[in-house]
Design a protein around this motif. Structure first.
Motif, PDB file in Angstrom:
ATOM      1  N   ALA A  63       2.334  10.946   1.026  1.00 23.87           N
ATOM      2  CA  ALA A  63       3.347  10.898   2.080  1.00 23.87           C
ATOM      3  C   ALA A  63       4.746  11.015   1.476  1.00 23.87           C
ATOM      4  O   ALA A  63       5.619  11.689   2.037  1.00 23.87           O
ATOM      5  CB  ALA A  63       3.222   9.617   2.895  1.00 23.87           C
ATOM      6  N   GLY A  64       4.943  10.377   0.343  1.00 25.42           N
ATOM      7  CA  GLY A  64       6.234  10.489  -0.341  1.00 25.42           C
ATOM      8  C   GLY A  64       6.525  11.917  -0.772  1.00 25.42           C
ATOM      9  O   GLY A  64       7.652  12.399  -0.645  1.00 25.42           O
ATOM     10  N   GLU A  90      -3.144   7.049  -3.193  1.00 20.55           N
ATOM     11  CA  GLU A  90      -2.562   5.789  -2.713  1.00 20.55           C
ATOM     12  C   GLU A  90      -2.789   4.674  -3.727  1.00 20.55           C
ATOM     13  O   GLU A  90      -3.820   4.639  -4.393  1.00 20.55           O
ATOM     14  CB  GLU A  90      -3.216   5.355  -1.398  1.00 20.55           C
ATOM     15  CG  GLU A  90      -2.759   6.130  -0.193  1.00 20.55           C
ATOM     16  CD  GLU A  90      -3.227   5.483   1.095  1.00 20.55           C
ATOM     17  OE1 GLU A  90      -2.645   4.461   1.512  1.00 20.55           O
ATOM     18  OE2 GLU A  90      -4.206   6.002   1.674  1.00 20.55           O
ATOM     19  N   VAL A  91      -1.842   3.773  -3.777  1.00 19.15           N
ATOM     20  CA  VAL A  91      -1.928   2.594  -4.640  1.00 19.15           C
ATOM     21  C   VAL A  91      -1.949   1.352  -3.760  1.00 19.15           C
ATOM     22  O   VAL A  91      -1.158   1.234  -2.825  1.00 19.15           O
ATOM     23  CB  VAL A  91      -0.715   2.502  -5.598  1.00 19.15           C
ATOM     24  CG1 VAL A  91      -0.752   1.214  -6.402  1.00 19.15           C
ATOM     25  CG2 VAL A  91      -0.666   3.704  -6.516  1.00 19.15           C
ATOM     26  N   ARG A 150       0.896  -1.157   0.000  1.00 21.76           N
ATOM     27  CA  ARG A 150       0.000   0.000   0.000  1.00 21.76           C
ATOM     28  C   ARG A 150       0.930   1.202   0.000  1.00 21.76           C
ATOM     29  O   ARG A 150       1.662   1.426   0.959  1.00 21.76           O
ATOM     30  CB  ARG A 150      -0.918  -0.016   1.216  1.00 21.76           C
ATOM     31  CG  ARG A 150      -1.882   1.155   1.255  1.00 21.76           C
ATOM     32  CD  ARG A 150      -2.928   0.979   2.332  1.00 21.76           C
ATOM     33  NE  ARG A 150      -3.704   2.207   2.499  1.00 21.76           N
ATOM     34  CZ  ARG A 150      -4.806   2.284   3.247  1.00 21.76           C
ATOM     35  NH1 ARG A 150      -5.252   1.212   3.900  1.00 21.76           N
ATOM     36  NH2 ARG A 150      -5.447   3.421   3.344  1.00 21.76           N
ATOM     37  N   ILE A 151       0.903   1.932  -1.079  1.00 20.15           N
ATOM     38  CA  ILE A 151       1.861   3.007  -1.304  1.00 20.15           C
ATOM     39  C   ILE A 151       1.145   4.351  -1.215  1.00 20.15           C
ATOM     40  O   ILE A 151       0.194   4.603  -1.953  1.00 20.15           O
ATOM     41  CB  ILE A 151       2.535   2.849  -2.685  1.00 20.15           C
ATOM     42  CG1 ILE A 151       3.207   1.471  -2.772  1.00 20.15           C
ATOM     43  CG2 ILE A 151       3.513   3.985  -2.953  1.00 20.15           C
ATOM     44  CD1 ILE A 151       3.509   1.004  -4.169  1.00 20.15           C
ATOM     45  N   GLY A 160       9.214  17.828   0.501  1.00 19.44           N
ATOM     46  CA  GLY A 160       8.737  19.190   0.648  1.00 19.44           C
ATOM     47  C   GLY A 160       7.644  19.596  -0.325  1.00 19.44           C
ATOM     48  O   GLY A 160       7.406  20.779  -0.538  1.00 19.44           O
ATOM     49  N   LYS A 161       6.993  18.628  -0.916  1.00 18.81           N
ATOM     50  CA  LYS A 161       5.920  18.904  -1.877  1.00 18.81           C
ATOM     51  C   LYS A 161       4.590  18.482  -1.273  1.00 18.81           C
ATOM     52  O   LYS A 161       4.539  17.725  -0.307  1.00 18.81           O
ATOM     53  CB  LYS A 161       6.139  18.126  -3.182  1.00 18.81           C
ATOM     54  CG  LYS A 161       7.451  18.391  -3.862  1.00 18.81           C
ATOM     55  CD  LYS A 161       7.298  19.497  -4.841  1.00 18.81           C
ATOM     56  CE  LYS A 161       8.604  19.668  -5.629  1.00 18.81           C
ATOM     57  NZ  LYS A 161       8.476  20.667  -6.631  1.00 18.81           N
ATOM     58  N   THR A 162       3.514  18.967  -1.857  1.00 19.44           N
ATOM     59  CA  THR A 162       2.193  18.525  -1.428  1.00 19.44           C
ATOM     60  C   THR A 162       1.489  17.864  -2.604  1.00 19.44           C
ATOM     61  O   THR A 162       1.659  18.264  -3.754  1.00 19.44           O
ATOM     62  CB  THR A 162       1.326  19.694  -0.918  1.00 19.44           C
ATOM     63  OG1 THR A 162       1.215  20.674  -1.942  1.00 19.44           O
ATOM     64  CG2 THR A 162       1.926  20.320   0.323  1.00 19.44           C
TER      65      THR A 162
END
Length: 151
Positions: free
Chosen positions: A61-62, A74-75, A56-57, A67-69
Motif C-alpha cells: 500500500a505504501g 506486510e509486517v 500492521r504495516i 506510484g510503485k507496485t
C-alpha cells in the motif's frame, strides 16, 4: 491429545521451514494461503495468545502511494512483556529488535511466505547466546507461524 497435536505441528512445521540463505537469522515458512489470509490468521492467533499488536504495516500500500507496485508484503509488530523483558534482561540492547516482527510476502513465483528473525540469531547478535528465554520465544514463534500456515 495435546502432545500428539504438538508433535504433528512440529512435524508439519519442520517440513516447510526454510532458512533463508540471503538473510542471516531469517526463518521463512511457506504458506498455502494468500498473503492476506496468512497475515489475517497470524494476527488473529497472536491476539488469541494474548500478544499485543502494535502495528500492521502494508508495504505494498505504501508503494502504491508513490506510484510503485510491490507484491503483497506486510509486517506484523507484536509482543508481550513476559517474553521481551527477560530477553532484555540478558542484554538491554536486544530492545532494538523488539517488539518481535513477522513478515508475510508473496515472492515472484506467487509463493507466500511468513518470515521472522530467529530469537537465537537475535541473542547471538547481542552476545547473549545462552539467554534462557530464547527457546521459549522460538517455540512461540514456531507455534504462531504453524497456526498461520495451517490448512
Amino acid at each position: 491429545m495435546k502432545a500428539l497435536l504438538q508433535t504433528c505441528t512440529a512435524v508439519v512445521l519442520s517440513s516447510v521451514v526454510t532458512l533463508a540463505a540471503a538473510a542471516d537469522g531469517l526463518v521463512a515458512v511457506k504458506s498455502p494461503h494468500s498473503a492476506k489470509i496468512t497475515m489475517d490468521k497470524l494476527e488473529a492467533v497472536a491476539k488469541e495468545k494474548g500478544l499485543n499488536i502494535f502495528a500492521r504495516i502494508d508495504h505494498a500500500a505504501g508503494a502504491t502511494k508513490i506510484g510503485k507496485t510491490l507484491r503483497p508484503t506486510e509486517v506484523l509488530v507484536f509482543g508481550n512483556p513476559q517474553g521481551g523483558t527477560p530477553f532484555m534482561e540478558c542484554a538491554q540492547s536486544v530492545g532494538i529488535d523488539l517488539p518481535l516482527k513477522a513478515l508475510v510476502w508473496e515472492d515472484a513465483a506467487s509463493q507466500v511466505w511468513v518470515g521472522y528473525n530467529d530469537p537465537a540469531w537475535i541473542a547471538k547478535r547481542h552476545g547473549v547466546e545462552s539467554c534462557a528465554v530464547v527457546p521459549n520465544l522460538q517455540k512461540a514463534l514456531q507455534g504462531l507461524t504453524a497456526a498461520a500456515v495451517a490448512p
